[in-house]
Each structure stands twice: as structure tokens, then as C-alpha cells.
Design a protein around this motif. Structure first.
Motif, PDB file in Angstrom:
ATOM      1  N   GLU A   1      40.858 -38.189  54.026  1.00  0.00           N
ATOM      2  CA  GLU A   1      40.503 -39.404  53.275  1.00  0.00           C
ATOM      3  C   GLU A   1      40.106 -40.565  54.180  1.00  0.00           C
ATOM      4  OE1 GLU A   1      43.906 -40.016  50.858  1.00  0.00           O
ATOM      5  OE2 GLU A   1      45.254 -40.378  52.542  1.00  0.00           O
TER       6      GLU A   1
ATOM      7  N   ARG B   1      54.431 -38.189  54.107  1.00  0.00           N
ATOM      8  CA  ARG B   1      53.838 -38.656  55.349  1.00  0.00           C
ATOM      9  C   ARG B   1      53.855 -40.192  55.386  1.00  0.00           C
ATOM     10  NH1 ARG B   1      48.660 -39.295  56.501  1.00  0.00           N
ATOM     11  NH2 ARG B   1      48.190 -38.651  54.386  1.00  0.00           N
TER      12      ARG B   1
ATOM     13  N   PRO C   1      44.093 -37.550  58.201  1.00  0.00           N
ATOM     14  CA  PRO C   1      43.779 -37.073  56.849  1.00  0.00           C
ATOM     15  C   PRO C   1      42.283 -37.226  56.563  1.00  0.00           C
ATOM     16  CG  PRO C   1      45.484 -38.777  56.790  1.00  0.00           C
ATOM     17  CD  PRO C   1      45.025 -38.677  58.199  1.00  0.00           C
TER      18      PRO C   1
ATOM     19  N   THR D   1      51.245 -21.944  52.424  1.00  0.00           N
ATOM     20  CA  THR D   1      50.633 -22.986  53.258  1.00  0.00           C
ATOM     21  C   THR D   1      50.250 -24.202  52.420  1.00  0.00           C
ATOM     22  OG1 THR D   1      49.701 -21.194  54.573  1.00  0.00           O
ATOM     23  CG2 THR D   1      48.853 -23.389  54.996  1.00  0.00           C
TER      24      THR D   1
ATOM     25  N   GLN E   1      44.092 -35.563  51.091  1.00  0.00           N
ATOM     26  CA  GLN E   1      45.362 -36.029  51.674  1.00  0.00           C
ATOM     27  C   GLN E   1      45.692 -35.288  52.956  1.00  0.00           C
ATOM     28  OE1 GLN E   1      48.671 -37.427  49.623  1.00  0.00           O
ATOM     29  NE2 GLN E   1      47.068 -38.962  49.479  1.00  0.00           N
ATOM     30  N   ALA E   2      45.188 -34.060  53.052  1.00  0.00           N
ATOM     31  CA  ALA E   2      45.531 -33.219  54.191  1.00  0.00           C
ATOM     32  C   ALA E   2      44.635 -33.555  55.377  1.00  0.00           C
ATOM     33  CB  ALA E   2      45.396 -31.753  53.813  1.00  0.00           C
TER      34      ALA E   2
ATOM     35  N   ASP F   1      51.880 -27.915  52.954  1.00  0.00           N
ATOM     36  CA  ASP F   1      51.014 -29.061  53.231  1.00  0.00           C
ATOM     37  C   ASP F   1      51.249 -30.185  52.226  1.00  0.00           C
ATOM     38  OD1 ASP F   1      49.851 -28.109  55.434  1.00  0.00           O
ATOM     39  OD2 ASP F   1      47.963 -27.520  54.514  1.00  0.00           O
TER      40      ASP F   1
ATOM     41  N   THR G   1      42.685 -24.650  57.945  1.00  0.00           N
ATOM     42  CA  THR G   1      43.592 -23.543  57.650  1.00  0.00           C
ATOM     43  C   THR G   1      43.469 -23.102  56.188  1.00  0.00           C
ATOM     44  OG1 THR G   1      45.104 -24.579  59.218  1.00  0.00           O
ATOM     45  CG2 THR G   1      45.984 -22.797  57.864  1.00  0.00           C
TER      46      THR G   1
ATOM     47  N   ASN H   1      52.489 -33.881  53.062  1.00  0.00           N
ATOM     48  CA  ASN H   1      51.612 -35.018  52.788  1.00  0.00           C
ATOM     49  C   ASN H   1      52.265 -36.040  51.869  1.00  0.00           C
ATOM     50  OD1 ASN H   1      49.586 -34.010  54.374  1.00  0.00           O
ATOM     51  ND2 ASN H   1      48.710 -32.800  52.713  1.00  0.00           N
TER      52      ASN H   1
ATOM     53  N   GLN I   1      44.491 -29.094  58.703  1.00  0.00           N
ATOM     54  CA  GLN I   1      45.074 -28.421  57.538  1.00  0.00           C
ATOM     55  C   GLN I   1      43.975 -27.871  56.631  1.00  0.00           C
ATOM     56  OE1 GLN I   1      47.521 -31.715  56.230  1.00  0.00           O
ATOM     57  NE2 GLN I   1      49.386 -30.659  56.816  1.00  0.00           N
TER      58      GLN I   1
END
Lengths: 275, 207
Positions: free
Chosen positions: B107, A46, B105, A35, B64-65, A39, B72, A43, B69
Motif C-alpha cells: 500500500e 503490525r 507493505p 501462509t 497490507q502485505a 500473513d 510468496t 499484518n 509476502q
């Protein structure tokens, strides 16, 4: 037993055993590092229009440019040289990504290393799978376009499968080792950065290994990347696997693993203080 | 330089240990050792069950996520299964008041939003053993009321609590054992009233 106690030392375990337990326990936490890696991949691309396609686009651009420019220096015919560069570059990219990213594998996960009791190898497996992803895309694209340049694989191509396995197996102790060393001594990161450029020119990507002689051949043989690239590329180009390159690649795997376990045993417990 | 030495203790289910001591006495280090974040140089730590720590909430946030996310990742790292995480997801969103922002995100969040998210995630997955560095309270006045309540039930659900704090009331309220650390050594290990009184007497300049 709960996941939380995995990293807790037990009286009956030596530092070396704990290092090995770290590597084994971390591998079992596939869901976590899988995971994490996915991610990070998402990212990274993105908010770009082409997104993940950039992995393939940059690969095609590079192979095209190199084939046009350096193809003239090689004795191989131009179609064969494209195949040679494409597979060699994919292999080289994966290897060097593990060397360069390996230096930051723990530094980038500093917050997690300090606040979570996951085995440290979780961050290594995350790093390796993040490097495998573009590698497989590169190989896939190479296999897709190379038939147009006269590439006709034969049965030897099956030997690429154990080669891929060896690549992955080597990447794990390599990243663990470099991650620890670079966390302890920041200079290691800079050193590796400097050396990685040398690796590129001394690895058989832009030039053909079989055409080298003398000191150039000695330098190429001294570079472990040469052998790893060869065990993947040779079978895909229809050449039967060479015991020489396989032997050296396997020896490198054994050496790196032993050093990683010894260094890990000695240094691992201090990691949260260094990152 | 040793941060802790000769610290031996055993905790069983139902134990709630409060740790007191001056700054630099080794309280947080002991928590980190118990939580499995740093291994002791000598001796050993044995534990059974899921351990979680609320020592530094902001560590391990992937900026960043997206918020989702992060839920999780943190959930998996706490040892929760995918199914458990999905069950908690809406509740985390509702509690942190971040519905609608969780696809962005982290951020892009304000400091307060980040704190609410970190707190909501950290207190969502009940551990067996909880290592807590001071009581957590966060946010504006209305949010603080919610956090106090949530913190209460989170702490109560752990079967073992280890709480380092400078607040005697907090330890009296929450703990059935107390440990006084001084320069990394156990000065006293007893019931909370005895330890807190002795500690207060020692600190009292008028004594």
C-alpha cells in the motif's frame, strides 16, 4: 495433476460432488492457506507496540472486568467464576469470530476468487486458522492464570481435546455456508452483525447456565453456542462431559455440514459473479 | 443471457490460439472459462497441467502485505513450491527494480511500482497453459523494453497459449490457430491468416 485443474468441472461430477471436492482439495493446500492466515495475523498487529500481545491483553482485560462486575450476580464463588468466564469467553469469541468473519470470507478474498483457480475452501481454511490463532492464545493464557484463582483441573480435562476438534470441524462448513449466503445477499452480513450481539447475552458467558430456569433456560438451550461452550468448558472445570451438550453439538455440526454442502452445490459456481 | 454457447475446441501441446471478435463477443469470458475461474453452466472444460492467467494483473494483490509476502502468496497460488519461489525471489526483485522496497507493505507503493511488482510476479512462474487477455506492456519507456523481452520468453515457455487480442499483428506473430467469436458463438476456427482476413473483411465498411 496440476493444482490449476482442481476447480474445473468434470462431466461425471454433480454440483454436490464438486462442492465436496472443493472442501477436500482445499484442505490439502495447507501451505497456501497457512501462509495466507499467518500473513493476515501479522499484518493486523503490525506497527503496534505490543503487537500480537494485544490478543492476550484484551482477553485479560475483559475477563478481569467481567469477573469483578458480574461475579457478584453469580452464585459461584469468585475464583470459580473467573475460570467460568475465562474459558467461556474464549470459546464464545472463537465461535462468534467464525460466524461474523464467515460472512466476509469470500468477499474479502474477492480479488483471489476472481483471478485464481484455487478451490474456494482455501479462503475458508484461511479464515478458520486465523480464528484459531487468538483462540489458542486465549486458552493458553486462561490455563496460565487460572491456577491462581483456585482452578485445579482433573482427568475430565482431556475431553476438551475432542471438543476443540469439534469446534474446528464445525467452523469450516459454517464459514463456507455464511460466506456464500453473504456474498449472494449482502443483508446476511448485517443480519448476522445484529444477531451476534444477541448471541453474546444469550450465551452462558456472563451468567451461569446451571443457575438458569424457565424461559431463560429454554433460550439458552435454543442457542447452539451454549452447547459448544459447555462441551469445552465443563471438562476443563472438572465436570464430566454431558451427553446432552455433546449430542446437541454434534447434531449442529451434522446439520450445518449438510446445509453447507447442499447450499454450496447450488450456489458455489456463481460465487465469482457475486464477490 | 448466455455469454458463450456451443463453443467446443481442443488444444494440445504446442498450440497457440488467438481469439478475435468485437467487444462483448465473449473473448474474456472464454479465457476465464478456460483458466478455470468460472465453471460453464453446461458442458465441461478438461485440462492437464498448471494453468495461469494474466487476465487482470491487479487482482489478488494483498496491499497490507509486504512485497515479499506478495511474492510468496502469488507464487504458492500459481502452484510453485517454496523452493521455486525462493529461487525466483531475487530475480523478481531485480526485474521489478524494487530491491529495498520489498519489505514495505504494497500500500505504500506508487501505482507504477505496484504494476512492476504484479508484472514481475505474474511472469515469474512458468505455467503449462497460459490464458492471456491482450499483451501486457507496462511502465516507462526503459521498463517497457524489459517487459517486452520478458513477456516474449514467458509466452514462449508455455506449452499452450490462449491469447485474446484486438491486434491482428500480435495474433499473426504468436499464434498458429485463431478463433473468431461472434455473440458468444464460434464464427470461424482456422489458421490465423484465414480468420484474420475474414474478420477484417467483415469489419471493412468499404466492402
Amino acid at each position: 495433476m496440476g493444482s490449476a485443474s482442481d476447480r474445473l468441472p468434470r462431466k461425471d461430477r454433480s454440483d454436490i460432488q464438486r462442492m465436496i471436492a472443493d472442501i477436500v482439495d482445499g484442505a490439502g493446500k495447507l501451505e497456501i492457506w497457512g501462509t495466507f492466515a499467518w500473513d493476515e495475523i501479522q499484518n493486523r498487529y503490525r506497527r503496534s507496540v505490543f503487537g500480537l500481545a494485544w490478543i492476550g491483553l484484551s482477553f485479560i482485560l475483559f475477563v478481569a472486568a467481567i469477573s469483578i462486575f458480574f461475579g457478584a450476580f453469580a452464585e459461584l464463588d469468585s475464583g470459580a467464576f473467573v475460570s467460568y468466564v475465562a474459558i467461556g469467553f474464549a470459546a464464545y469469541q472463537f465461535l462468534i469470530a467464525n460466524v461474523v468473519d464467515g460472512c466476509h470470507v469470500f468477499a474479502r478474498a474477492a480479488g483471489w476468487v476472481k483471478s485464481s483457480n484455487l478451490p474456494y475452501s482455501v479462503y475458508v481454511y484461511k479464515g478458520v486458522s486465523r480464528a484459531l490463532f487468538p483462540f489458542f492464545i486465549h486458552l493458553f493464557i486462561a490455563l496460565l492464570i487460572l491456577p491462581f484463582f483456585g482452578w485445579r483441573p482433573n482427568g475430565n480435562a482431556l475431553f476438551a481435546i475432542p471438543a476443540l476438534l469439534l469446534f474446528t470441524l464445525t467452523a469450516v462448513p459454517l464459514q463456507f455456508l455464511l460466506g456464500l449466503l453473504a456474498a449472494r445477499w449482502r443483508d446476511v452480513g448485517h443480519l448476522v452483525q445484529a444477531i451476534s450481539r444477541i448471541f453474546f447475552f444469550t450465551s452462558p458467558v456472563l451468567w451461569v447456565y446451571a443457575e438458569t430456569t424457565g424461559i431463560r433456560r429454554d433460550l439458552a438451550d435454543f442457542n447452539p453456542m451454549t452447547h459448544f461452550i459447555a462441551i469445552l468448558r465443563d471438562p476443563l472445570l472438572g465436570v464430566s462431559p454431558s451427553a446432552y451438550h455433546w449430542g446437541l453439538s454434534l447434531s449442529w455440526l451434522v446439520c450445518i455440514s449438510i446445509v453447507a454442502v447442499l447450499v454450496g452445490g447450488a450456489m458455489r459456481r456463481r460465487l465469482p459473479f457475486w464477490v | 443471457m448466455a455469454a458463450l454457447s456451443d463453443v467446443s475446441l481442443a488444444l494440445k501441446s504446442g498450440d497457440r490460439l488467438g481469439i478475435v471478435g468485437n467487444n462483448g463477443s465473449g473473448k474474456t469470458t472464454l479465457l476465464r472459462v478456460i483458466a478455470g475461474l468460472i465453471p460453464p453452466d453446461r458442458g465441461s472444460v478438461r485440462s492437464e497441467g498448471r494453468i495461469n492467467n494474466l487476465i487482470n494483473l491487479n487482482l489478488g494483490v494483498q496491499s497490507q502485505a509486504t512485497g515479499h509476502q506478495n511474492i510468496t502468496l502469488k507464487g504458492l497460488a500459481c502452484g510453485a513450491s517454496r523452493k521455486q519461489i525462493e529461487e525466483k525471489r531475487d530475480e523478481i526483485a531485480a526485474f521489478s527494480e524494487l530491491e529495498g522496497f520489498l519489505d514495505l507493505p504494497v500500500e505504500t507503493y506508487s501505482a507504477g511500482m505496484r504494476m512492476r511488482l504484479s508484472f514481475a510476479i505474474a511472469t515469474a512462474f512458468d505455467p503449462d497453459i497460459l490464458a492471456l487477455d491482450e499483451w501486457l506492456g507496462t511502465g516507462d519507456q526503459t521498463f517497457r523494453k524489459k517487459t517486452t523481452k520478458r513477456m516474449r520468453s514467458f509466452v514462449d515457455s508455455a506449452s499452450i497459449l490462449v491469447l485474446a487480442s484486438h491486434s491482428p499483428e500480435l495474433i499473426r506473430q504468436n499464434c498458429n490457430k485463431a478463433l473468431w467469436l461472434e455473440k458468444g458463438r464460434i464464427r470461424m476456427l482456422s489458421d490465423p491468416d484465414a480468420v484474420l482476413n475474414a474478420y477484417a473483411d467483415e469489419d471493412d465498411p468499404l466492402r
